[in-house]
Design a protein around this motif. Structure first.
Motif, mmCIF file in Angstrom:
data_model
loop_
_atom_site.group_PDB
_atom_site.id
_atom_site.type_symbol
_atom_site.label_atom_id
_atom_site.label_comp_id
_atom_site.label_asym_id
_atom_site.label_seq_id
_atom_site.Cartn_x
_atom_site.Cartn_y
_atom_site.Cartn_z
ATOM 1 N N LEU A 137 0.693 -1.715 -0.046
ATOM 2 C CA LEU A 137 -0.164 -0.249 0.010
ATOM 3 C C LEU A 137 0.620 1.228 -0.244
ATOM 4 O O LEU A 137 0.313 1.889 -0.479
ATOM 5 N N SER A 138 1.808 1.136 0.897
ATOM 6 C CA SER A 138 2.953 2.470 0.783
ATOM 7 C C SER A 138 3.533 2.719 -0.367
ATOM 8 O O SER A 138 3.716 3.549 -1.033
ATOM 9 N N ASP A 139 4.455 1.406 -1.545
ATOM 10 C CA ASP A 139 4.971 1.324 -2.689
ATOM 11 C C ASP A 139 4.018 1.756 -3.076
ATOM 12 O O ASP A 139 4.104 2.938 -4.269
ATOM 13 N N ILE A 140 2.529 2.156 -3.395
ATOM 14 C CA ILE A 140 1.417 2.379 -4.610
ATOM 15 C C ILE A 140 1.726 3.708 -4.612
ATOM 16 O O ILE A 140 2.027 4.755 -5.480
ATOM 17 N N ARG A 141 1.514 4.034 -2.892
ATOM 18 C CA ARG A 141 0.957 5.655 -3.114
ATOM 19 C C ARG A 141 2.668 6.907 -3.658
ATOM 20 O O ARG A 141 2.646 7.610 -4.058
ATOM 21 N N LYS A 142 3.742 5.553 -3.437
ATOM 22 C CA LYS A 142 5.256 6.337 -3.133
ATOM 23 C C LYS A 142 5.103 6.245 -5.356
ATOM 24 O O LYS A 142 5.876 7.234 -5.618
ATOM 25 N N ASP A 143 4.773 4.622 -6.310
ATOM 26 C CA ASP A 143 5.001 4.700 -7.127
ATOM 27 C C ASP A 143 3.731 6.169 -8.188
ATOM 28 O O ASP A 143 4.675 6.511 -9.077
ATOM 29 N N LYS A 144 2.847 5.755 -7.242
ATOM 30 C CA LYS A 144 1.770 6.796 -8.269
ATOM 31 C C LYS A 144 2.628 8.386 -8.226
ATOM 32 O O LYS A 144 2.180 8.961 -9.034
ATOM 33 N N LYS A 145 3.319 9.210 -7.078
ATOM 34 C CA LYS A 145 3.541 10.130 -6.807
ATOM 35 C C LYS A 145 4.923 10.699 -8.075
ATOM 36 O O LYS A 145 5.880 11.542 -8.904
ATOM 37 N N SER A 146 5.609 9.148 -7.990
ATOM 38 C CA SER A 146 6.796 8.866 -8.657
ATOM 39 C C SER A 146 6.861 8.921 -9.660
ATOM 40 O O SER A 146 7.640 8.916 -10.535
ATOM 41 N N GLY A 147 5.994 8.793 -10.504
ATOM 42 C CA GLY A 147 5.316 8.227 -12.080
ATOM 43 C C GLY A 147 6.046 7.175 -12.847
ATOM 44 O O GLY A 147 5.935 6.595 -13.598
ATOM 45 N N LYS A 148 6.376 6.136 -11.411
ATOM 46 C CA LYS A 148 7.418 4.941 -11.830
ATOM 47 C C LYS A 148 6.098 3.799 -12.401
ATOM 48 O O LYS A 148 4.825 4.034 -11.774
ATOM 49 N N PHE A 149 5.843 2.971 -13.501
ATOM 50 C CA PHE A 149 5.110 2.380 -13.940
ATOM 51 C C PHE A 149 4.191 3.152 -13.937
ATOM 52 O O PHE A 149 2.750 2.433 -14.188
ATOM 53 N N SER A 150 4.245 4.212 -14.858
ATOM 54 C CA SER A 150 3.546 4.678 -15.659
ATOM 55 C C SER A 150 3.171 4.632 -16.718
ATOM 56 O O SER A 150 1.080 4.804 -17.104
ATOM 57 N N GLU A 151 3.478 3.599 -16.805
ATOM 58 C CA GLU A 151 2.545 3.454 -18.332
ATOM 59 C C GLU A 151 0.990 2.533 -18.231
ATOM 60 O O GLU A 151 0.091 2.570 -18.693
ATOM 61 N N LEU A 152 1.807 1.870 -16.397
ATOM 62 C CA LEU A 152 0.457 0.946 -16.118
ATOM 63 C C LEU A 152 -0.541 1.867 -15.990
ATOM 64 O O LEU A 152 -2.117 1.783 -15.715
ATOM 65 N N TYR A 153 -0.285 2.992 -14.514
ATOM 66 C CA TYR A 153 -1.093 3.071 -13.765
ATOM 67 C C TYR A 153 -1.967 4.963 -14.845
ATOM 68 O O TYR A 153 -2.885 5.110 -15.155
ATOM 69 N N ASN A 154 -1.632 4.727 -16.425
ATOM 70 C CA ASN A 154 -1.776 5.261 -17.350
ATOM 71 C C ASN A 154 -3.056 4.610 -18.225
ATOM 72 O O ASN A 154 -4.484 5.363 -18.837
ATOM 73 N N ASP A 155 -2.829 4.040 -17.714
ATOM 74 C CA ASP A 155 -4.455 2.196 -18.340
ATOM 75 C C ASP A 155 -5.413 2.755 -16.996
ATOM 76 O O ASP A 155 -5.051 2.295 -16.780
ATOM 77 N N PRO A 156 -6.139 3.223 -17.796
ATOM 78 C CA PRO A 156 -7.929 3.419 -17.108
ATOM 79 C C PRO A 156 -8.132 1.322 -16.195
ATOM 80 O O PRO A 156 -8.213 1.824 -15.287
ATOM 81 N N SER A 157 -7.940 0.775 -17.256
ATOM 82 C CA SER A 157 -8.103 -0.831 -16.700
ATOM 83 C C SER A 157 -7.406 -1.521 -15.837
ATOM 84 O O SER A 157 -7.502 -2.384 -15.271
#
Length: 225
Positions: A150-170
Motif C-alpha cells: 500500500l505504501s509502495d502504491i502511493r510512492k509509485d503514483k507520485k514518482s511516476g514509476k510504472f506510469s505506463e500501467l497507471y495511465n491505463d484506466p483499466s
C-alpha cells in the motif's frame, strides 16, 4: 459493516480477560492460553482502531464500506438478485454471525484450557501453542508485506514509476500480481491470502492445544455428578 472488524477482535480480548479472571484451571496453562488469545485479539483491535481512525479522521464515521463489504453488497444485489432494501438484513446477519462465533466456537479453546486443573502440560498442548506462534508470526509478516504494498502504491503514483500501467484506466494494482510480485511480497506471490491462511492456522493451533483438555473436563464433570 466496517465496525465488525473492530468489534470482533475486541470480543477476543474480552474473552481472554474473562477466562483469565474466572478460570480455575492450572495457572501455567491458563496464563499461556489466555495470553495467546489476548495477543491475538489486541493486535487486530488496535490495528483496526488506528487504520479506521486514520480513514475517518478518528470520527469513526465512514462514507463507504471496506472494499470486501462493498463487493458483498454488490453480490447480494446484482448476483443474488436481492432487493437493495434488504441489504440491512445481510449486515445484521454477518454482524450477528461474528458475535455468535465469539460466544460459542471461538471461546471454547481458551475456556477448556482455563478450566483444566490437570497440572501436567502434555506434548499436544505444546505443539498447539507452537503452531500458534509460528502462524502468528506468519500472519503478521503477511500483513507487513501488505502495508509495504500500500505504501509502495502511493510512492509509485507520485514518482511516476510504472506510469505506463497507471495511465491505463483499466489497470488496478494487485498484490502478488505484476509488477508487485517480486521477492519483496513473496508470501502474496505464492498465496492469494497468506494473512487469512495464518489466521486459520492460529485457530488450528488453539484447537489442537485445547483438545487434550476435553477428556479431563468430561471426566471431571462426570465424577462430580
Amino acid at each position: 459493516m466496517t465496525y465488525v472488524d473492530i468489534g470482533w477482535p475486541c470480543g477476543l480480548v474480552i474473552i481472554s480477560i474473562n477466562c483469565f479472571l474466572y478460570g480455575d484451571g492450572y495457572h501455567i496453562r491458563k496464563y499461556i492460553s489466555c495470553g495467546l488469545l489476548f495477543l491475538h485479539g489486541i493486535r487486530m483491535f488496535i490495528g483496526a482502531l488506528l487504520l479506521f481512525g486514520k480513514m475517518s479522521n478518528f470520527t469513526y464515521q465512514f462514507k463507504e464500506d471496506l472494499p470486501r463489504y462493498q463487493f458483498a453488497k454488490y453480490r447480494w444485489i446484482e448476483i443474488d438478485g436481492m432487493s437493495t432494501s434488504t441489504w440491512w438484513l445481510k449486515v445484521q446477519h454477518d454482524c450477528g454471525q461474528q458475535g455468535f462465533a465469539n460466544c460459542s466456537l471461538l471461546v471454547l479453546p481458551t475456556m477448556l484450557c482455563s478450566f483444566n486443573k490437570d497440572q501436567h502440560i502434555n506434548i499436544i498442548e505444546i505443539c498447539g501453542w507452537f503452531i500458534w506462534i509460528v502462524s502468528y508470526i506468519f500472519e503478521n509478516f503477511a500483513d507487513y508485506q501488505k502495508q509495504l504494498f500500500l505504501s509502495d502504491i502511493r510512492k509509485d503514483k507520485k514518482s511516476g514509476k510504472f506510469s505506463e500501467l497507471y495511465n491505463d484506466p483499466s489497470f488496478k494494482p494487485c498484490l502478488g500480481m505484476k509488477p508487485y510480485n517480486t521477492k519483496k511480497y513473496f508470501l502474496w506471490t505464492y498465496s492469494r491470502h497468506p494473512n487469512y491462511f495464518g489466521e486459520f492456522c492460529c485457530w488450528c493451533g488453539f484447537a489442537i492445544a485445547a483438545s487434550s483438555s476435553i477428556p479431563y473436563i468430561i471426566l471431571n464433570s462426570t465424577s462430580t455428578e
